[in-house]
Design a protein around this motif. Structure first.
Motif, PDB file in Angstrom:
ATOM      1  N   THR A   1      -0.276 -18.308   1.970  1.00 22.07           N
ATOM      2  CA  THR A   1       0.326 -17.200   1.234  1.00 22.07           C
ATOM      3  C   THR A   1       0.014 -15.885   1.915  1.00 22.07           C
ATOM      4  N   HIS A   2       1.017 -15.051   2.050  1.00 24.92           N
ATOM      5  CA  HIS A   2       0.801 -13.714   2.608  1.00 24.92           C
ATOM      6  C   HIS A   2       0.086 -12.873   1.555  1.00 24.92           C
ATOM      7  N   ILE A   3      -1.080 -12.369   1.889  1.00 27.42           N
ATOM      8  CA  ILE A   3      -1.888 -11.606   0.938  1.00 27.42           C
ATOM      9  C   ILE A   3      -1.301 -10.213   0.751  1.00 27.42           C
ATOM     10  N   ARG A   4      -1.101  -9.856  -0.524  1.00 29.26           N
ATOM     11  CA  ARG A   4      -0.597  -8.520  -0.863  1.00 29.26           C
ATOM     12  C   ARG A   4      -1.487  -7.955  -1.973  1.00 29.26           C
TER      13      ARG A   4
ATOM     14  N   GLN B   1      -8.474  -8.002   6.029  1.00 25.01           N
ATOM     15  CA  GLN B   1      -9.102  -9.225   6.515  1.00 25.01           C
ATOM     16  C   GLN B   1      -8.082 -10.340   6.748  1.00 25.01           C
ATOM     17  N   ALA B   2      -7.072 -10.385   5.887  1.00 30.39           N
ATOM     18  CA  ALA B   2      -6.067 -11.456   5.968  1.00 30.39           C
ATOM     19  C   ALA B   2      -4.805 -11.034   6.705  1.00 30.39           C
ATOM     20  N   ALA B   3      -4.847  -9.849   7.362  1.00 30.80           N
ATOM     21  CA  ALA B   3      -3.644  -9.314   8.010  1.00 30.80           C
ATOM     22  C   ALA B   3      -2.501  -9.259   7.002  1.00 30.80           C
ATOM     23  N   GLY B   4      -2.856  -8.867   5.777  1.00 30.59           N
ATOM     24  CA  GLY B   4      -1.877  -8.790   4.697  1.00 30.59           C
ATOM     25  C   GLY B   4      -1.325  -7.392   4.515  1.00 30.59           C
ATOM     26  N   THR B   5      -0.831  -7.119   3.318  1.00 33.59           N
ATOM     27  CA  THR B   5      -0.191  -5.840   3.008  1.00 33.59           C
ATOM     28  C   THR B   5      -0.941  -5.150   1.883  1.00 33.59           C
ATOM     29  N   PHE B   6      -1.240  -3.876   2.089  1.00 34.70           N
ATOM     30  CA  PHE B   6      -1.878  -3.059   1.066  1.00 34.70           C
ATOM     31  C   PHE B   6      -0.845  -2.054   0.563  1.00 34.70           C
ATOM     32  N   ILE B   7      -0.690  -2.003  -0.766  1.00 35.92           N
ATOM     33  CA  ILE B   7       0.358  -1.191  -1.402  1.00 35.92           C
ATOM     34  C   ILE B   7      -0.271  -0.036  -2.182  1.00 35.92           C
ATOM     35  N   LEU B   8       0.318   1.135  -2.075  1.00 37.10           N
ATOM     36  CA  LEU B   8      -0.078   2.259  -2.923  1.00 37.10           C
ATOM     37  C   LEU B   8       1.041   2.537  -3.915  1.00 37.10           C
ATOM     38  N   ARG B   9       0.741   2.303  -5.173  1.00 38.45           N
ATOM     39  CA  ARG B   9       1.706   2.530  -6.259  1.00 38.45           C
ATOM     40  C   ARG B   9       1.098   3.545  -7.213  1.00 38.45           C
ATOM     41  N   ILE B  10       1.888   4.467  -7.687  1.00 41.42           N
ATOM     42  CA  ILE B  10       1.388   5.500  -8.597  1.00 41.42           C
ATOM     43  C   ILE B  10       1.861   5.204 -10.015  1.00 41.42           C
ATOM     44  N   GLU B  11       0.907   5.066 -10.935  1.00 35.06           N
ATOM     45  CA  GLU B  11       1.218   4.750 -12.328  1.00 35.06           C
ATOM     46  C   GLU B  11       1.251   6.047 -13.143  1.00 35.06           C
ATOM     47  N   ASP B  12       2.400   6.678 -13.131  1.00 42.45           N
ATOM     48  CA  ASP B  12       2.539   8.009 -13.743  1.00 42.45           C
ATOM     49  C   ASP B  12       3.332   7.951 -15.048  1.00 42.45           C
ATOM     50  N   THR B  13       3.038   6.975 -15.877  1.00 47.61           N
ATOM     51  CA  THR B  13       3.791   6.851 -17.134  1.00 47.61           C
ATOM     52  C   THR B  13       3.124   7.583 -18.291  1.00 47.61           C
ATOM     53  N   ASP B  14       1.907   8.081 -18.084  1.00 44.73           N
ATOM     54  CA  ASP B  14       1.236   8.868 -19.121  1.00 44.73           C
ATOM     55  C   ASP B  14       1.394  10.340 -18.769  1.00 44.73           C
ATOM     56  N   LYS B  15       2.514  10.911 -19.183  1.00 47.44           N
ATOM     57  CA  LYS B  15       2.851  12.273 -18.796  1.00 47.44           C
ATOM     58  C   LYS B  15       1.952  13.314 -19.470  1.00 47.44           C
TER      59      LYS B  15
ATOM     60  N   GLY C   1       5.178  -8.855  -5.569  1.00 42.97           N
ATOM     61  CA  GLY C   1       4.527  -9.993  -4.932  1.00 42.97           C
ATOM     62  C   GLY C   1       3.036  -9.832  -4.730  1.00 42.97           C
ATOM     63  N   VAL C   2       2.386  -9.077  -5.603  1.00 40.43           N
ATOM     64  CA  VAL C   2       0.935  -8.848  -5.473  1.00 40.43           C
ATOM     65  C   VAL C   2       0.195 -10.155  -5.729  1.00 40.43           C
ATOM     66  N   THR C   3      -0.689 -10.513  -4.818  1.00 41.42           N
ATOM     67  CA  THR C   3      -1.424 -11.776  -4.928  1.00 41.42           C
ATOM     68  C   THR C   3      -2.825 -11.605  -5.502  1.00 41.42           C
ATOM     69  N   HIS C   4      -3.403 -10.392  -5.357  1.00 44.62           N
ATOM     70  CA  HIS C   4      -4.760 -10.130  -5.833  1.00 44.62           C
ATOM     71  C   HIS C   4      -4.768  -8.819  -6.617  1.00 44.62           C
ATOM     72  N   VAL C   5      -5.258  -8.890  -7.842  1.00 47.70           N
ATOM     73  CA  VAL C   5      -5.323  -7.702  -8.692  1.00 47.70           C
ATOM     74  C   VAL C   5      -6.789  -7.415  -9.012  1.00 47.70           C
TER      75      VAL C   5
END
Length: 479
Positions: A2-5, A33-47, A199-203
């Motif tokens: 599995t591709h780590i995300r 470490q896994a040559a995976g993908t790191f995502i930056l997401r902004i959770e701006d729903t609490d205005k 497709g996030v694999t680790h939370v």
């Protein structure tokens, strides 16, 4: 395989401090470490809690630490948008699916009615659960009312990558709000939708969310999606260990450490070892070593204490690990003002002398200013030295005069090894202890509380400046 995300999904509610950044770092290390993908997401729903400028501060903090993202805000990707306020239509679609399947319903109650339910539970000495008050015939959800998840209370057993095997009973499951009356989804809902679609694999989450995990598991099942690997990170505690480190307790903006002269790799080392170790006695890690050695199963289950003294020690270690060329690039903004007109060669020579004594880059002025400007004699500084403050006026004059006459001899080469031999001979002829004579000379030529080895200091200052400063010190002694 599995591709780590992995992802970091902060809320833009103020500056980043160590607790939040540590979560980002651990997720980044897993992906690296896994040559995976790191995502930056902004959770701006609490205005209501959103703070202007926070998104830029989050990006700057990660950039300073060396944490880069391959996908997300300002980078794009196949699963955007990566700003939750731009994904409202997506959440609405999934909310409608839950309504259609009978797993979500409009909440018709007013605040006063909900308060009455809570007071009744309190009076009957039982926990308040919203599911005990589900409306029999809820109105059609038109977006003006909160939308609640219709839970399915049951026992759960699951494996947490940090905490190990966990379980809970049905009492931990309740109906919770998916979408607020203002149309914005709650964290409990939208992060699960986003993680699935991206497709996030680790939370990785902070310990404060562990009590909510059973609700998340219930929602995963309702949505018929496979749960990712879950990891709960223990709190970072204040140094006294009594409470979680937070902004209200003096936790600083991560970028403030950079302005105070801390190296980003030292901060990364510090954060990574706040609750993690590789099973050895090693404390100082390079970035690549952290990537190679990190694993969630070595993260401790108990909270870690924030020890700024240890951070300071690590920073000194990492400063000494830099090559002189690397250090020169890092100290550009930390030189004393008097160094502005100095040659690059002279600054390089001075920096080489003090590198081993720097704890932060901000120490540079106090350790080097006397190399670039004439310091003012201040014999009151003797009071801060237990040995020197016992000297009589004539003793000081005699020792400095002997030093001046010896160093003025042009047969004495002004280079470190010869000067060290000359200083050793002075110790013999005067009969003084090194802690007295050498400290006195150091004070007379620098008037600084700290300095490199005296022979190196004198060689860098040169004969003329050294003699002139001793003369000036002698003159000030009589004033």
């Amino acid at each position: 395989m599995t591709h780590i995300r992995t992802r970091f999904a902060p809320s833009p509610t103020g500056f980043m401090h160590v607790g939040g950044v540590r979560t980002a770092l651990f997720a980044w290390l897993i992906a690296q470490q896994a040559a995976g993908t790191f995502i930056l997401r902004i959770e701006d729903t609490d205005k209501v809690r959103e703070v202007e400028g926070s998104i830029a501060q989050i990006e700057d903090s990660l950039h300073w630490l060396g944490i880069d993202w391959q996908e997300g805000i300002d980078k794009g990707g196949d699963y955007g948008p990566y700003l939750q306020s731009e994904r409202l239509d997506i959440y609405k679609q999934w909310a409608d699916k839950l309504v259609a399947s009978g797993r979500a319903y409009a909440d018709p109650y007013t605040r006063d009615e909900l308060d009455a339910f809570r007071e009744l539970a309190k009076a009957e000495k039982r926990p308040f659960l919203y599911r005990h008050h589900r409306p029999e015939n809820p109105p059609e959800w038109d977006g003006s009312q909160p939308l609640r998840f219709r839970s399915d209370p049951k026992e759960y057993r699951w494996h947490d990558a940090v905490m190990g095997d966990l379980s809970t009973g049905p009492e931990a499951i309740d109906d919770f709000i998916l979408v607020k009356s203002d149309g914005y989804p709650t964290y409990n809902f939208c992060h699960i939708i986003d993680d699935m679609l991206m497709g996030v694999t680790h939370v990785l989450r902070s310990q404060e969310f562990i009590s909510s995990t059973p609700k998340f598991l219930n929602l995963y099942e309702a949505l018929e999606i496979e749960r990712p690997t879950l990891g709960t990170l223990p709190f970072v505690m204040a140094i006294d260990g009594k409470k979680k480190l937070g902004k209200r307790d003096g936790a600083k903006d991560v970028l403030e450490y950079g302005r105070e002269g801390y190296l980003s790799e030292a901060m990364m080392n510090f954060l990574a070892t706040l609750g993690w170790n590789d099973g050895t006695e090693q404390e100082v890690f390079t970035v690549q070593e952290l990537i190679d050695k990190f694993s969630l199963d070595r993260v401790q289950k108990s909270p870690a204490r924030f020890d700024e003294k240890r951070l300071l020690w690590l920073n000194g270690q990492h400063i000494r690990m830099l090559s002189l060329d690397e250090l020169i690039e890092r100290v550009t903004d930390f030189w004393p003002a008097a160094a502005a007109g100095a040659s690059d060669e002279h600054k390089r020579e001075v920096l080489a002398l003090v590198q081993d004594r720097l704890k932060t880059l901000a120490d540079l002025p106090i350790l080097t200013s006397y190399f670039f400007e004439e310091p003012d004699p201040n014999w009151l500084m003797l009071a801060d030295n237990k040995q020197l403050r016992k000297l009589e006026h004539e003793q000081i004059r005699s020792l400095l005069t002997a030093t001046r006459d010896t160093l003025a001899d042009t047969s004495v080469a002004f280079e470190p090894s010869t000067l060290q031999e000359t200083l050793n001979q002075l110790l013999e002829t005067t009969g003084e202890k090194p802690g007295i004579l050498l400290s006195l000379i150091r004070l007379a030529v620098s008037w600084a509380p700290f300095s490199p080895a005296l022979s190196d200091t004198l060689a860098t200052l040169g004969r003329d400046i050294t003699i002139a400063r001793i003369d000036r010190a002698l003159h000030a002694l009589d004033d």
